[in-house]
Design an enzyme around this catalytic site. Structure first.
Site, PDB file in Angstrom:
ATOM      1  N   ARG A 432      48.356  42.604  44.388  1.00 12.45           N
ATOM      2  CA  ARG A 432      48.449  42.062  45.830  1.00 12.45           C
ATOM      3  C   ARG A 432      48.795  40.642  45.381  1.00 12.45           C
ATOM      4  O   ARG A 432      48.308  39.693  44.828  1.00 12.45           O
ATOM      5  CB  ARG A 432      47.237  42.057  46.750  1.00 12.45           C
ATOM      6  CG  ARG A 432      47.174  41.273  47.831  1.00 12.45           C
ATOM      7  CD  ARG A 432      46.055  41.715  48.536  1.00 12.45           C
ATOM      8  NE  ARG A 432      45.748  42.866  49.184  1.00 12.45           N
ATOM      9  CZ  ARG A 432      44.486  43.656  49.253  1.00 12.45           C
ATOM     10  NH1 ARG A 432      43.619  43.001  48.759  1.00 12.45           N
ATOM     11  NH2 ARG A 432      44.596  45.123  49.560  1.00 12.45           N
ATOM     12  N   HIS A 462      45.433  49.248  36.894  1.00 13.27           N
ATOM     13  CA  HIS A 462      44.738  48.280  36.770  1.00 13.27           C
ATOM     14  C   HIS A 462      44.224  47.786  35.354  1.00 13.27           C
ATOM     15  O   HIS A 462      43.696  46.939  35.219  1.00 13.27           O
ATOM     16  CB  HIS A 462      43.498  48.061  37.676  1.00 13.27           C
ATOM     17  CG  HIS A 462      42.876  46.835  38.096  1.00 13.27           C
ATOM     18  ND1 HIS A 462      41.410  46.637  37.738  1.00 13.27           N
ATOM     19  CD2 HIS A 462      43.142  45.558  38.465  1.00 13.27           C
ATOM     20  CE1 HIS A 462      41.161  45.495  38.286  1.00 13.27           C
ATOM     21  NE2 HIS A 462      42.158  44.399  38.568  1.00 13.27           N
ATOM     22  N   TYR A 495      39.180  31.819  33.925  1.00 12.92           N
ATOM     23  CA  TYR A 495      38.438  33.254  34.313  1.00 12.92           C
ATOM     24  C   TYR A 495      37.673  33.556  32.940  1.00 12.92           C
ATOM     25  O   TYR A 495      38.537  33.255  31.866  1.00 12.92           O
ATOM     26  CB  TYR A 495      39.446  34.284  34.413  1.00 12.92           C
ATOM     27  CG  TYR A 495      39.795  34.278  35.950  1.00 12.92           C
ATOM     28  CD1 TYR A 495      40.066  32.991  36.636  1.00 12.92           C
ATOM     29  CD2 TYR A 495      40.320  35.382  36.554  1.00 12.92           C
ATOM     30  CE1 TYR A 495      40.579  33.206  38.074  1.00 12.92           C
ATOM     31  CE2 TYR A 495      40.785  35.587  37.820  1.00 12.92           C
ATOM     32  CZ  TYR A 495      41.110  34.240  38.758  1.00 12.92           C
ATOM     33  OH  TYR A 495      41.581  34.332  39.903  1.00 12.92           O
ATOM     34  N   HIS A 619      34.667  36.834  35.371  1.00 16.24           N
ATOM     35  CA  HIS A 619      35.485  37.827  35.632  1.00 16.24           C
ATOM     36  C   HIS A 619      35.251  39.118  34.883  1.00 16.24           C
ATOM     37  O   HIS A 619      35.555  40.179  34.989  1.00 16.24           O
ATOM     38  CB  HIS A 619      36.910  37.378  35.517  1.00 16.24           C
ATOM     39  CG  HIS A 619      37.850  38.219  36.208  1.00 16.24           C
ATOM     40  ND1 HIS A 619      38.645  38.938  35.359  1.00 16.24           N
ATOM     41  CD2 HIS A 619      38.167  38.682  37.472  1.00 16.24           C
ATOM     42  CE1 HIS A 619      39.766  39.882  36.112  1.00 16.24           C
ATOM     43  NE2 HIS A 619      39.387  39.560  37.226  1.00 16.24           N
TER      44      HIS A 619
END
Length: 742
Positions: A432, A462, A495, A619
């Site tokens: 996205r 992913h 992150y 994360h």
């Protein structure tokens, strides 16, 4: 890197149990059902409230507080464009399917708008406070009325030379169609009176996205040590008379539009690339989800906007402060080190340096895990670079979810292909807001001779994985990198993620099967160690939870420690509830959304949930199970993953759950990374059974220094990457002291 003494941070890293215990509160029994879960969307808004709270954290430097404010604005925008847009679509289509907590889309929208409105008001309050503090620190954010005379001449010239040629006034009347306002677009409406005949005219100026949100007055004009910013909108308002000669400006107002930005792809799409190019164009023209207006916006102009944009009044946000909080990120770039966190340079793993920088030699000797951003992302880039240049490397296979706009990894893959290697890149088009960038990378890779695969149409790939096949004396050897984060050089600096390098055949053989699954849809058989979603990852975690339940019932130590970003999957939550009822101690560190309700008698009394919000964005995903011994121990089953406990991760994405088999790496992940997150008190928030969050209260007795996991990792080397030059005592050992280890 030389041996380091034990820091003050580490000397005090064994807090009393009371330092890590949430305040007690009486909670009635809640039977499984709607009341057993928190609403996903409201939980996300609670997360953004925690982010926003950091903007009021007086322990942080001023510009860092401003950064958190801008992040909260950007977060809220994306939430509206994706999550709220989805609910609006469901409500419009009459879909009443309830969320996990039983609310219908319409009920959720009502609750969301009330909460989001409160957050927006809080953002403006904080902005006013920060604006005053910035002014006291010689950083001034001016409006069209408050510009010093000394800066006026320069600003007027800048407007005439740099702004006026770019903007286009457009009359709003039957002869001029209402212009299209793109997503996140800002514009100004002017109410004018013609001097010749006093006829009323309305004009719109759309502010081009290519223009910066703020203009900085040069230092020599602003004054030594002073920084003066003025927003583009204020600048246009200030010099609008230059645009409308022969007219009197009766009023003006700024507005901003957010549109539905979700992309839906039909499973039967024949050409995925062409379909995504078309979908990206549609996104820019999506339904208007929110309209932001200045508080004193002209009612007539507002009526025109509502009618032309097709906006319901419920989607209108009015403010007497700044519109577009996210734009304050430009002010954060001001060169004032005294108002920012002290600069931090990540370490490069000493073990790799001891092998003269040869990653393959270092990994061949022993597995390594790298903890970003405390350890440099360059080691990941070097893994691909060295593979590209190594004449003994025959093949490289890589998944790419988000790679950023300037990617050294992409360039290394291109170099490898140009050097004659067999290079395969799995580029995920459905990442996205990175779809367009990924399409560009895919084209560039293909032109260089890389075999580009787009993966599954209905599943996102992913998982984060690199494979390098190298010809060695003993035959072909495969080296793998598994990550919890993306191959993105920018996010890798902020992150917290883990990069695991291994040449262990037990893992690399499974990795090869997984890669073939993604590239050729060849469902793997005989996986021995790695679990893959959507095939068996869910079942593997369930089996591990069930083992803990069985151990608890047998009187053995039983505990589950999980660190992830979100927990929303109902089946997984119910499994954790079952574990709690069986007596398993469950400790969860969940940064964002958590639909699980902790601390409820008869349901989740053995579950605690905390969220860490600090300098870096947590994360990494880590799953640990006691496995019959008190936690933490060498017998615990420890995994890193690309997946959170969400239905989409478990059922609609290709994800990887990687067991940590190497003893040193196991100790680092469990007894350094995960345990430090459990011990943190300075940046942590407890989730309570009523859905509220409160900051963890640091210990008050004695001279114990509150433990901060980010500070600990910034000041101490990792276990697996420290190298032989560092003595074992050079890495302070963390331990639970009188804690709930299970």
């Amino acid at each position: 890197m030389s041996s380091q003494p034990i820091s003050d941070e580490a000397k005090n890293c064994e807090p009393e149990a009371s330092a890590a215990t949430p305040p007690s509160a009486h909670t009635p029994f809640i039977a499984p059902g709607g009341d057993a879960y928190f609403n996903r969307e409201l939980s996300w808004l609670a997360f953004n409230e925690r982010v926003l709270a950091e903007a009021s954290n007086e322990q942080y430097p001023l510009l860092e507080r401003l950064r958190f404010l801008s992040i909260s604005g950007s977060n809220l925008d994306e939430f509206m464009m994706i999550r709220v847009a989805g609910l609006v679509g469901q409500a419009q289509r009459g879909i009443d399917r309830p969320a996990i907590d039983g609310r219908t889309p319409s009920q959720q929208l009502s609750a969301i708008r009330e909460k989001a409105s409160a957050i927006a008001l809080r953002q403006q309050d904080i902005w006013r406070d920060l604006r005053a503090l910035l002014a006291a620190s010689d950083i001034h954010i001016a409006d069209e009325q408050r510009i010093e005379a000394s800066a006026h001449q320069w600003l007027e010239a800048f407007f005439l030379d740099e702004i006026m040629p770019v903007i286009t006034p457009q009359a709003l009347d039957p002869a001029h169609p209402f212009p299209f306002v793109h997503n996140e677009g800002m514009g100004l409406l002017f109410t004018l009176s013609r001097d010749a005949d006093e006829e009323q005219i309305m004009e719109m100026i759309l502010i081009p996205g290519a223009l910066p949100r703020f203009v900085r007055v040069p230092g020599e004009i602003a004054g030594e040590g002073e920084a003066i910013y003025i927003s583009i909108a204020s600048l246009i308002q200030r010099y609008a008379k230059k645009l409308f000669p022969g007219f009197t400006i009766k009023g003006d107002g700024l507005f901003r539009v957010l549109r539905d930005s979700d992309i839906e792809i039909e499973e039967e799409a024949e050409d995925l690339v062409r379909t995504f190019r078309s979908a990206i164009q549609r996104r820019r023209r999506g339904q208007v989800i929110q309209l932001e207006l200045e508080e004193d916006f002209d009612p007539q102009a507002e009526e025109i906007l509502l009618e032309q944009l097709g906006v319901h009044e419920a989607a209108v946000i009015k403010t007497d402060g700044i519109i577009g909080i996210d734009g304050l990120a430009e002010i954060v770039k001001e060169d004032r080190p005294d108002l920012k966190f002290a600069a931090y340079s990540p370490r490069y793993p000493e073990r790799v340096r001891e092998h003269d920088g040869d990653l393959f030699s270092a990994v061949r000797e022993k597995d390594i895990i790298v903890h970003h951003p405390y350890e440099s992302f360059e080691v990941v880039v070097d893994f691909i670079r060295q593979a590209a240049a190594d004449p003994d490397v025959v093949a490289i296979k890589q998944t790419l979810y988000r790679a950023g706009s300037q990617s050294a990894v992409i360039n290394a893959l291109i170099e490898a292909a140009e050097n004659g290697k067999s290079v395969t890149a799995v580029v995920e088009l459905k990442a996205r807001f990175d779809e367009e960038q990924n399409l560009k990378w895919a084209s560039k890779l293909e032109r260089a001779g890389v075999q580009v695969i787009y993966g599954f149409t209905d599943w996102k790939t992913h998982a984060k994985m690199s494979m390098v096949v190298r010809r060695e004396d003993s035959g072909f050897r495969t080296y793998c990198h598994f990550g919890t984060g993306n191959y993105h050089p920018v996010t890798a600096k902020i992150y917290t993620d883990l990069s695991y390098f291994t040449a262990d055949p037990k893992l690399t053989q499974d990795a090869a099967k997984m890669m073939n699954f993604v590239t050729g849809y060849v469902e793997p058989s005989g996986l021995k160690h790695i679990a893959i979603a959507p095939l068996n990852l869910r079942q593997e975690i369930c089996n591990r939870i069930d083992t803990e339940i069985a151990n608890a019932r047998a009187g053995k130590p039983a505990a589950i420690w999980i660190k992830c970003n979100q927990i929303t999957d109902e089946a997984m939550i119910n499994r954790l509830y079952a574990a709690s009822e069986a007596g398993v101690r469950v400790e969860l560190v969940v940064r964002g959304i958590c639909c699980l309700r902790p601390g409820v008698a008869g349901l989740s009394e053995n579950i605690r949930v905390k969220s860490i919000i600090g300098r870096f964005l947590e994360h990494s995903r880590i799953y640990a199970f006691a496995n019959g011994e008190p936690m933490p121990s060498a017998q615990a089953a420890v995994f890193i993953a690309s997946a959170d406990l969400m239905e989409r991760n478990l059922d609609r994405r290709v994800e990887a759950l990687i067991p940590i088999l190497n003893r040193t790496v196991h100790d680092q992940v469990l007894q350094q990374v995960l345990l430090a997150n459990m011990l943190d008190v300075e940046q942590s928030w407890w989730l309570h059974s009523d859905g509220s969050y409160t900051r963890v209260e640091p210990p008050t007795e004695g001279d114990t220094k509150p433990f901060n996991c980010h500070r600990y990792f910034m000041t101490n080397p990792s276990l697996s990457g420290r190298g032989g030059a560092l003595e074992a005592g050079g890495v302070p050992k963390l331990s639970l002291r009188k804690g709930r280890s299970g």
